[in-house]
Scaffold this motif. Sequence first.
Motif, short mmCIF file in Angstrom:
data_model
loop_
_atom_site.label_atom_id
_atom_site.label_comp_id
_atom_site.label_asym_id
_atom_site.label_seq_id
_atom_site.Cartn_x
_atom_site.Cartn_y
_atom_site.Cartn_z
N TYR A 1205 0.72 -1.53 0.07
CA TYR A 1205 0.20 0.27 -0.06
C TYR A 1205 0.88 0.88 -0.45
CZ TYR A 1205 -3.48 3.32 1.32
OH TYR A 1205 -4.60 4.24 0.98
N VAL A 1206 0.95 1.86 -1.18
CA VAL A 1206 1.20 3.21 -1.07
C VAL A 1206 0.34 4.85 -1.12
CG1 VAL A 1206 2.73 4.35 -2.54
CG2 VAL A 1206 3.05 2.16 -2.85
N ALA A 1239 2.68 -2.13 7.20
CA ALA A 1239 2.96 -2.58 5.82
C ALA A 1239 3.23 -0.74 4.46
CB ALA A 1239 1.72 -2.94 5.60
N LEU A 1240 2.95 0.81 5.78
CA LEU A 1240 2.38 1.68 4.77
C LEU A 1240 3.60 2.30 3.75
CD1 LEU A 1240 0.26 3.74 3.90
CD2 LEU A 1240 0.37 4.67 6.56
N ARG A 1241 3.44 2.50 3.21
CA ARG A 1241 4.50 3.25 2.18
C ARG A 1241 4.10 4.51 1.63
NH1 ARG A 1241 6.30 0.14 4.58
NH2 ARG A 1241 7.57 -2.44 4.12
N VAL A 1242 4.31 5.70 1.84
CA VAL A 1242 4.73 6.81 1.22
C VAL A 1242 5.53 7.29 0.92
CG1 VAL A 1242 4.17 9.56 2.71
CG2 VAL A 1242 3.51 7.53 4.02
N LEU A 1264 10.46 7.81 -0.82
CA LEU A 1264 9.49 6.63 -0.27
C LEU A 1264 10.10 6.07 0.77
CD1 LEU A 1264 7.47 5.05 -0.88
CD2 LEU A 1264 9.38 3.12 -1.41
N VAL A 1265 8.77 6.75 1.14
CA VAL A 1265 10.08 6.58 2.94
C VAL A 1265 8.23 5.24 3.67
CG1 VAL A 1265 10.89 8.63 3.58
CG2 VAL A 1265 8.45 8.49 4.07
N LYS A 1266 8.94 4.38 5.06
CA LYS A 1266 8.00 3.75 5.77
C LYS A 1266 8.44 3.87 7.08
CE LYS A 1266 11.19 -0.29 6.37
NZ LYS A 1266 11.53 -1.54 6.18
N GLY A 1267 7.40 3.66 7.83
CA GLY A 1267 7.50 3.85 9.55
C GLY A 1267 9.15 2.89 10.35
N GLY A 1268 9.36 3.54 10.91
CA GLY A 1268 10.38 3.11 12.00
C GLY A 1268 9.91 2.80 13.15
N GLU A 1269 10.93 2.82 13.89
CA GLU A 1269 10.97 2.83 15.00
C GLU A 1269 9.93 4.05 16.32
OE1 GLU A 1269 12.80 2.24 19.09
OE2 GLU A 1269 13.93 1.67 17.70
N LYS A 1270 10.47 5.43 15.45
CA LYS A 1270 10.53 6.41 16.07
C LYS A 1270 9.74 7.60 15.03
CE LYS A 1270 12.28 6.76 20.74
NZ LYS A 1270 13.27 7.31 21.49
N TYR A 1271 10.30 7.71 14.14
CA TYR A 1271 10.46 8.25 12.79
C TYR A 1271 10.29 7.78 11.08
CZ TYR A 1271 13.13 10.91 15.82
OH TYR A 1271 13.94 11.12 17.51
N ASP A 1272 10.47 8.15 10.07
CA ASP A 1272 9.36 8.00 9.49
C ASP A 1272 11.37 7.17 8.25
OD1 ASP A 1272 10.94 10.38 8.79
OD2 ASP A 1272 9.69 11.22 7.00
N GLU A 1273 11.61 6.50 8.17
CA GLU A 1273 12.49 5.62 7.59
C GLU A 1273 12.63 6.32 5.75
OE1 GLU A 1273 13.01 1.80 8.66
OE2 GLU A 1273 13.60 2.55 10.81
N GLU A 1274 14.18 6.58 5.42
CA GLU A 1274 13.91 6.64 3.68
C GLU A 1274 14.66 4.82 3.09
OE1 GLU A 1274 16.34 9.54 1.41
OE2 GLU A 1274 15.29 10.34 1.88
#
Length: 1922
Positions: A1205-1206, A1239-1242, A1264-1274
Amino acid sequence: MASTSGTKGPHGVPRPPSRRFTRSATKVVELPNEEGGVDSEIVPSSLAVIVPILRAAMEVEEENPRVAYLCRFHAFEKAHNMDPTSSGRGVRQFKTYLLHRLEKEGEITESMTNKSDARELQTYYQYFYETRIRDGENTQKPEEMAKNVQIATVLYEVLKAMVPAQSIEEKTRRYSADVESKRGEYEHYNILPLYAVGVKPAIMDFPEIQAALNALRRVDHLPPIRHDVPRDGSTHPTHYKKVNDILDWISYIFGFQKGNVANQREHLILLLANMNIRNKAASEELDDETVDKLAAKIFKNYESWCHYVRCKSNLRYPDEHDRQRSQLIYIALYLLIWGEAANIRFMPECLCYIFHHMCRDVYGILHGNVDAVSGEVFLKAAESDELFLREVITPIYEVLAKEAKRNNKGKASHSNWRNYDDLNEYFWSDRCFKLGWPMNRDADFFRHSDEIQTAHHGRSQASSVPGKKKPKTNFVEVRTFLHLYRSFDRMWIFFILALQAMIIIAWSTLGPVGVFLDTDAFRNVMSIFITYAILNFLQVSLDIILTLSALKNMKFTQLLRYFLKFVAAAVWVVVLPVSYSSSVQNPPELIRFFTSWAGHWGDQSLYTYMVLLYMLPNIVSVLLFFLPPLRRKLERSNMRLITLLMWWAQPKLYVGRGMHENMLSLLKYTLFWIMLLLSKLAFSYYVEINPLVEPTKLIMGMSIDNYQWYEFFPENETHNIFIVIAIWAPIVLVYFMDTQIWYAIYATLFGGIVGAFSHLGEIRTLGMLRSRFESVPQAFSGCFLPGRSRKTIHEEVDETYGRRNIAYFSQVWNEFINSMREEDLISNRDRDLLLVPYSSSDVSVIQWPPFLLASKIPIALDMAKDYKKEDDSELFKKIMNDSYMYSAVVECYETLKDIIYNLLQDEEDKMIVNHICDKVEWSIQEHTFVKEFKMSGLPSLSEKLEKFLTLLRAEDDKLETLKPQIVNVLQDIVEIILQDVMLDGYLVMENLRLNTRERGQRFVNIDTYFTVNKSVKEKVIRLHLLLTVKESAINVPQNLDARRRITFFANSLFMNMPKAPKVRNMLSFSVLTPYYKEDVRYSIEELNKENEDGISILFYLRKIYPDEWRNFHERLNDLKVESDEDKNDFKTQSGLFPIQMLIFILFLLVRGMMYYREALILQCFLEYAGDNAIFSGFRTTDFQDKDKKGLFEYAQALADLKFTYVVSCQVYGAQKKSKNPKERSSYTNILGLMLENSALRVAYIDEVEEAKEGKSQKVYYSVLVKGGEKYDEEVYRIKLPGLPVEIGEGKPENQNHAIIFTRGEALQTIDMNQDNYYEEAFKMRNVLEEFRKDHSGRRRPTILGLREHIFTGSVSSLAWFMSNQETSFVTIGQRILANPLRVRFHYGHPDIFDRIFHLTRGGISKASKVINLSEDIFSGFNSTLRNGFITHHEYIQVGKGRDVGMNQISLFEAKVANGNGEQTLSRDVYRLGRRFDFFRMLSFYFTTVGFYFSSMITVLTVYVFLYGRVYMVLSGVEKEILQSPIMQQSKALEQALATQSVVQLGLLLVLPMVMEIGLEKGFRTALGDFIIMQLQLASVFFTFQLGTKAHYYGRTLLHGGSKYRPTGRGFVVFHAKFADNYRMYSRSHFVKGLEILILLIVYEVYGSSYRTSLYLFITFSMWFLAISWLFAPFLFNPSGFDWQKTVDDWTDWKRWMGNRGGIGISSDKSWESWWDEENEHLKYSNIRGKLLEIILAFRFFIYQYGIVYHLDIAHHSRTLWVYGLSWAVLVIVLIVLKMVSMGRRRFGTDFQLMFRILKALLFLGFVSVMTVLFVVCGLTISDLFAAVLAFMPSGWALILIAQACRGCLKGARLWDSVKELSRAYEYVMGLLIFMPIATLSWFPFVSEFQTRLLFNQAFSRGLQISMILAGKRDTDKNDKVE
């Protein structure tokens, strides 16, 4: 590999000699101090390199604050070195903020350690490495390791900056070297951690993934790639690039970006893995068939393109044994090109061209690149990884950008610039190869009309040559209505010829049959072929005229074709009339001369032969029409001979060839249209045309002398032709329009039949569901359990299979029910009544949900209590006849026995229970139950059991305190059984006393903790429900939406749904959602914010959705939240507000889409878990158990393999850096969604400022970023050639930049106004199987259309109207389009695309500015033109919200009408209209642009009719005709004119709506809904929207001005001001409504006709139309008739009218600004549009011309002087008004006395003139009113003409006068509209009635809404969230 979060910066920055540094003066700026990563998240784009440093500081701050401080200090130094002057955007503020933070933290952290900073950092670095990296390598997940490696890298960078290299310990250097080596292994990844070691996710263990990886990593025989080649011939050691796989190898050759390579690597691996799963058993070898299939699909368009342009494909495989690797190289190359192509992805054939040459290069490298000296095969690496972007993509992008600038933001004419299609179609010709490779920048393609090209003559000479305007390619989008005729000429020719033939037949009075028997009449009918030739000549001429701007770009053969077609059409226009005239008995001499060469062939033989010869091509087309396979073969062939033969029949185009359906489909839609056309033509002949012939003949024979005005063309000389035109014109318009109504009728009938055969609505109520629920589990198995066909299910009859079947069904059913509970649609009680027990093994019968068994136990008890017979067989027969009752009785007995037995701890007590049960079972077996037991005691026993179970249901912590009560009740139960129920119960206790010595109380020792077990608690609850629910549970669930979902899900199981494959074997898919700036999640402030009436959104929602709100509070109580503060936190942070109440937010959408993943995990569990796990239930399974955990991880991995899901959040990067609180809130909420949903990607477009040659420039990236532990991860970062959204329309460009991050073989497009449901997500496997099924012959779909449910219908009556209209379109409308008409396209979301098909053919939408405003439907056009196939499926549905307010709906309708206007001009519509066969073309026309053109014709009919009648009335000819004795005897004229009024009512257009409601809810409900809709004035609403469609469609075709109109999509709980409504509807409705009103008044006042009821019938629809257009916006406006608001609206409107405009003043602040904006479309309109506007304005002069002759002061004079004097009066009035205006402006301030004297003189002059006119000239009071009717329209006409001639008037300095005159007219119009509103507002009951009408479907809720709008709120503590 892709870069990590942020941009990688250089390592080893040398430490400056001192901590002191110079800095520019900074300004203290308070930035929002958000908890979390404020440092890293507000970094300006030019300093993005320091983001990893700040994030590392955040991570280590808790463990070592001093090290965090040092990291931040290093970040500050780095930022200062990068931008010492703080010139970058936002740099100064950021550095100031960071400096203040460092000053604060420096003092605090310095005291925390005794070590030096360097020592502290080095010690912590070693500790961090040892604990987080070395020890965590085998225990931590790859994403955790990636974060730790990033932190370690940052720490070492800071350390190097602090101390010299020689001072770093050896141990630390060794650790850093290990970290550096691991960086490539632990980068952030998307789905596959390809290079991670240690603990890997389960997805990496899939053999298919390993097979794909192994295949891509076969690089051992590929030519090595050298870093560089020595130029001096010296023998340096050769350095080769390390190549991990095929994609690395390709990227090193051509210079693809690392982010693109990493993205496409994962993309290709997932594609191969998913396809390989279906082709062979699990293996680590990639199957050849998999690669063949993927290559065939990806390269199908490329191969087709090669054949079309007649070039040899460069896909060559000389080594068959290594074919797989070569195919993978070609596939990877294409994907890498596509992934970096940016906007060029919209140009698929341009990509083919690029791939063609790069493919040739690859082939040359693989099979011939041998070094001449060493004999080695080697390659030189590309100079940079941006080489491909810079050398290939950017030049083409620059061409697009330059053309986009010429577009002038959508205001320029389409013919003045080249759009995406023009540039792409350049590559449809072999001349594209003139570009060469590498592409020649001086080639014609790259030249631009605005540039000065330089022609080089040698090295020293250069001369400037002005660039020529670049012609369009193949098609020109000229703004004209003639496109409708050009695109659909066959349809118009057919209708015109049919009209001509019917008029001839009706005129002959012989009838349709008799005309064939009469020679002369038949000869007259045959004249239609002359008309055909003329119309065909018109079509050919239009083809040439409208393509003038593209002729220069065409080949000679195409030009020759146009020329010859024109010549042939011109010849036939001469030949056919000449040959026809030769058949006349006495032709003129000239005709005899021309026909003498023909000899004596007979009277008609020449014309007949000519007609046969002329129609020969059509006859051939008809024959080919019935041979679709042959026609398809001919059109698609590229053989030169066939191309030559087809040259005349079809244009030379790459698309639109062979779009023919199979024979069955062809016959179906042909039959549909033959039946429709026969009905239409019969109706037109017998009702419209034939009745009008007789009065027409009479009128043409009449002599009219008594005209009431000056007649320029006396009717006697023209046979009263103008009267005939006035009578026939509206009938002819109705004739051309009523096919749309016949289509609605037939579509309704056929749609209903198709829906019935599809089993729609078979289960539409809960009663129907209960009656068929026993078959639901079987149907479920047939649909969802792989390996079980429906046939085998019916063969399975054993009980074991049935139980297992229900166990599987219960998993999904219960998750479905629980999801509705989590969405607050149902209450806890509803949930408990609906749940199915996971396991039925504890009882001997099948356990059905309690809502089916409700009241069964009480009924059985009553039956037993009243049973008087001694034999119990009849009693048991009655019980067993009801299977649900029998199940309930047995289950209650066995479950109660089990609970009591396990509750007891004493063996003696258990013996008593066993004895009682043995007695019961023995008596039942012996049929002596009624003899052994007293039935009268059962009611009291039931009461005690209810009390007993109620106590057991208590909360776990209260059970111990309730133990004495439980014991007492249990003792009472046993006592009742032994004494009141059993006849010999006393023997049980006596036997116990004889066998035991103990004496004392029984049933005291019980184990209450036994019921704490979850499964036991569920049994207790279920048993309690069975005993206590005495009603029939007919209203369970209570919520209507929950009922709808349950019944639809059950019904869909019996529809024609493909069987679901195993999850492993299903097609993989992605979901893509474009997001801009919509709400993500409502905040507390937004929910509680009150409008002007004191009403908050939260309060409004509570009243609209009471069920959800009540269930929400019940759920909150279940959470056992202790404090209000905690409860608040739950409500906001956890998103626990009733989800269904919060529509149009991203949070709701993401939650719905994540149901896909949850459903896949559950499906995996069902497939791979054993029977024990299945019977224990999915929710009760302990996934922490080692075995179960592996299964769960496997299921998650498989879900990740199949679903992505993007969300394309275009502005996410800007929101991240913004200081605006709302934008920051959106960023925070989106980040929260990513953290909550793994599973969400932005995907977003990142704007970065980079310094180049000392200048700062903006660079854009797709990220494209995804959720990490606290922040988004590129995850991926791919550089773009420029800002993509500047080229085309925003939404498709937003989708396009993100589509490269999607995965899978299918792609579902979901919009922001949609929702998804858990139970529907479960059907995704089934619907994806449609891609693998053959439809319509052997064709497979390319787009799957899905049904939508409109969930906003309950908000207001308007929302209900819109919901019903939209529902009918997305169900019955699209159903009939798909089957049988075969013209369904893509109308928006949630269709599912064949992703590979569309990514190789231009994507999922088109993006050219303005012309592709309705971007979605163009993807359907494109798919069809490229031989795609689109289907529609109704067994699955997706939720959709529609606009709910009047202004929102109108904006939406305007946007769609604008889009359809642009579609009319488009090449796609032209090609589909010309290339479809005749009947499919009719379907296409009437379901797309034809609907809007028919709407416009409907409105035009009213105008034509009324102007015709006004002409007849004012000229006096109507009076003459009606007073004629002959005409008075004939009523045919009145009857014929009455037919058009029936059509205008348009009631038949609601038929599809009624049919669909009837099909799905029952026809009684449909009839009731229809009546209620009419009572709520739905007809007013739809009539008003008819005006919206007609206005915006017509204006778009005439002038343009299309634009995206944001509707807001929010809740409308506010009152729209009068000025707002006036601005929105002034031109589209109010002006036109007033014009129709004036026409009707003139017709009524001056006409003496139709004084019978027929007059009212004829004009009723027109009065209704005018009143609807004038007052509907106020009728449907909340509080529209509230007196106080009316007063406020008037004040606001006057202020707006009086305000002056100017630069920077918006249209809602000043009338002048609005007026300029409203007329802006004329500024950019072409000369044709302006001329037509002027011509149309002349219609207003007819009022003055006609009325002045009827004035008493005219004294019946008919001379032209009367009209001339009227103009003199008008001019004098305008001059006087101008004088007053100038006087006010010049003397109003400084010379007040002079100005007053001037006004007094004017007033005296006016009084004097009026006195003379009244006394001397005979002026009357009625003349004054008549003069107003006469002169006001003339003044308006002058304004319209002046607006069209704006440029000339500005030069003559008359524009200000026009503006002031317009202001006066606007005042008058506003006053006329406002007066009735103010009058009605005076009566309070009108406002109350309006509120009830607007906000309620049933009057019962009207008062509640009325109180809301009045602000009379209660003080319920739940009104506001505090």
